[in-house]
Design an enzyme around this catalytic site. Structure first.
Site, short mmCIF file in Angstrom:
data_model
loop_
_atom_site.label_atom_id
_atom_site.label_comp_id
_atom_site.label_asym_id
_atom_site.label_seq_id
_atom_site.Cartn_x
_atom_site.Cartn_y
_atom_site.Cartn_z
N LYS A 119 -13.77 -6.92 -4.17
CA LYS A 119 -15.12 -7.37 -3.84
C LYS A 119 -16.19 -6.60 -4.59
CE LYS A 119 -15.06 -9.58 0.69
NZ LYS A 119 -15.72 -9.56 2.02
N LYS A 202 -5.95 -16.83 -3.08
CA LYS A 202 -5.93 -17.28 -1.68
C LYS A 202 -7.07 -18.26 -1.42
CE LYS A 202 -8.73 -14.18 1.02
NZ LYS A 202 -9.04 -13.49 2.22
N LYS A 205 -13.35 -18.95 1.83
CA LYS A 205 -14.65 -19.60 2.04
C LYS A 205 -15.63 -19.22 0.95
CE LYS A 205 -14.88 -16.54 6.01
NZ LYS A 205 -14.69 -16.65 7.44
P1 AMP Z 1 -12.06 -13.70 6.97
O1 AMP Z 1 -12.48 -15.12 6.82
O2 AMP Z 1 -11.88 -13.02 5.66
O3 AMP Z 1 -12.88 -12.94 7.95
O4 AMP Z 1 -10.59 -13.77 7.57
C1 AMP Z 1 -10.36 -13.99 8.94
C2 AMP Z 1 -8.88 -14.10 9.22
O5 AMP Z 1 -8.32 -15.22 8.53
C3 AMP Z 1 -8.06 -12.88 8.79
O6 AMP Z 1 -7.03 -12.65 9.74
C4 AMP Z 1 -7.48 -13.32 7.48
O7 AMP Z 1 -6.28 -12.64 7.18
C5 AMP Z 1 -7.23 -14.80 7.74
N1 AMP Z 1 -7.27 -15.55 6.49
C6 AMP Z 1 -8.36 -15.73 5.67
N2 AMP Z 1 -8.03 -16.47 4.60
C7 AMP Z 1 -6.69 -16.77 4.74
C8 AMP Z 1 -5.76 -17.50 3.95
N3 AMP Z 1 -6.11 -18.10 2.82
N4 AMP Z 1 -4.48 -17.61 4.41
C9 AMP Z 1 -4.11 -17.02 5.58
N5 AMP Z 1 -4.94 -16.31 6.36
C10 AMP Z 1 -6.21 -16.17 5.95
#
Ligand code: AMP
Ligand code: TRP
Length: 339
Positions: A119, A202, A205
């Site tokens: 990041k 991955k 968003k």
């Molecule tokens: P975040 O949106 O980064 O706050 O992620 C929130 C949760 O979603 C965390 O547990 C991440 O590990 C999971 N997560 C985010 N993107 C993915 C993805 N592409 N595949 C699986 N889990 C995800």
């Protein structure tokens, strides 16, 4: 192993930094719902708005995204009576314990975090101090409840190892057995959902291409189009799961199929192995629409009553503080603050 005197307690968080994706749903929220409904745990789920502002967030967008995330949790099956559902900034104990952990964690530990490196990139001089300290606040989120289990996607594994390191160093430095060594729960067919445009990245968003992800607010047409246009190779699906090893795009779509239909990858391959993408993709699109449309519909309905969402968050914060406050007070005593 977690010491037996800790109550089985689940904590997890998601950043309200944009819309929810299929990755968040399959990798995180669906599993939060399972742990809530399985019984045997207290479950605590948080919109981590303090984490979100480690990179710039437009204030109005942050407010909207926080409410939308709350709506997403509820629409996906989190029951705000069974679980504690709240946003981080309403429970000041997170930031307070976060400060203590800033003084426990070492610069070198933080500098090794791959999410920081990704990041901050080459321009780390210009990254916020909060982005660097992010994992210490994350450790505080978890440990301010003495949480024993944390369901997350694969990308959070390193942060959870750091959480254990912080707990262990605190316990060691102060000669106590106060913080549990939390267990990560990284399970299921979709712990790492990949971009639909690039099987090596991955699904996120923050990806500039909307075609790379399925948003939980996408309508049926958008979902079907994105799956139809998802990148693949020209070969049909292999007959077995092993055949997916060097085919990241194919593997990703099969993982999504398996997760949406509650199958293991092996069981999914018994159904779809050998199919052409021209046959498999429309089936996957139908399945995704069938599973996701009710959630996005319910989210839209809940978003029409933001006051109700705010009331749920306020009540959640109250319940969260009842658990967090005594743990923070005890931490201050251990550290030597006059109370
Ligand atoms: P975040 O949106 O980064 O706050 O992620 C929130 C949760 O979603 C965390 O547990 C991440 O590990 C999971 N997560 C985010 N993107 C993915 C993805 N592409 N595949 C699986 N889990 C995800
Ligand atoms: N860092 C997590 C992510 O980006 C979000 C998060 C913050 C979190 N605090 C947490 C996840 C505590 C689990 C537990 O996905």
């Amino acid at each position: 192993m977690t010491a037996p005197h800790f109550t089985p307690r689940v904590f997890s968080g998601i950043q309200p930094s944009g819309g929810l994706t299929l990755g968040n749903y399959l990798g995180a929220i669906r599993r939060f719902v399972e742990m809530q409904d399985r019984g045997g745990f207290e479950t605590i789920y948080c919109m981590v708005d303090l984490h979100a502002i480690t990179v710039w967030q437009d204030p109005e967008a942050l407010r909207k995204n926080t409410r939308e995330l709350c709506a997403g949790f509820i629409a996906a099956g989190i029951d705000p009576e069974k679980s504690i559902l709240f946003n981080q900034s309403q429970v000041p104990e997170h930031a307070q314990l976060g400060w203590i952990f800033n003084c426990v964690a070492r610069m070198g530990w933080m500098a090794r975090m791959t999410q920081w490196k990704d990041k901050a990139g080459k321009n780390s001089e210009n990254a916020s101090l909060g982005l660097f300290a992010y994992p210490a606040l994350m450790a505080a989120d978890i440990l301010v409840y003495h949480a024993t289990h944390v369901p997350v996607g694969e990308d959070q594994k390193q942060h959870l190892e750091l959480t254990r390191d912080i707990a262990a160093k605190f316990n060691h430095d102060y000669g106590v057995d106060f913080f549990p060594l939390t267990e990560p729960v990284i399970e299921g067919a979709a712990t790492r959902v990949m971009s639909l445009r690039d099987g090596s990245k991955k699904m996120s968003k923050s990806d500039p291409s909307d075609m790379s992800r399925i948003n939980m607010t996408d309508d049926a047409d958008a979902i079907a189009k994105k799956i139809r246009k998802a990148k693949t190779d020209p070969e049909p699906l292999p007959e077995t799961a092993e055949g997916l090893a060097d085919r990241p795009e194919a593997r990703n779509l099969v993982n999504i199929y398996a997760a949406l239909s509650d199958l293991t990858v092996e069981q999914a391959m018994a159904q779809v192995g050998g199919q052409q993408f021209g046959q498999f993709k429309p089936m996957l699109a139908d399945l995704a629409v069938e599973k996701l449309a009710p959630i996005s519909g319910e989210m839209a309905r809940l978003m029409e009553a933001p006051d109700e969402i705010d009331a749920i968050l306020a009540r959640g914060a109250e319940r969260a503080r009842e658990l967090a406050s005594p743990i923070l007070q005890r931490t201050y005593e251990i550290v030597g603050m006059v109370r």
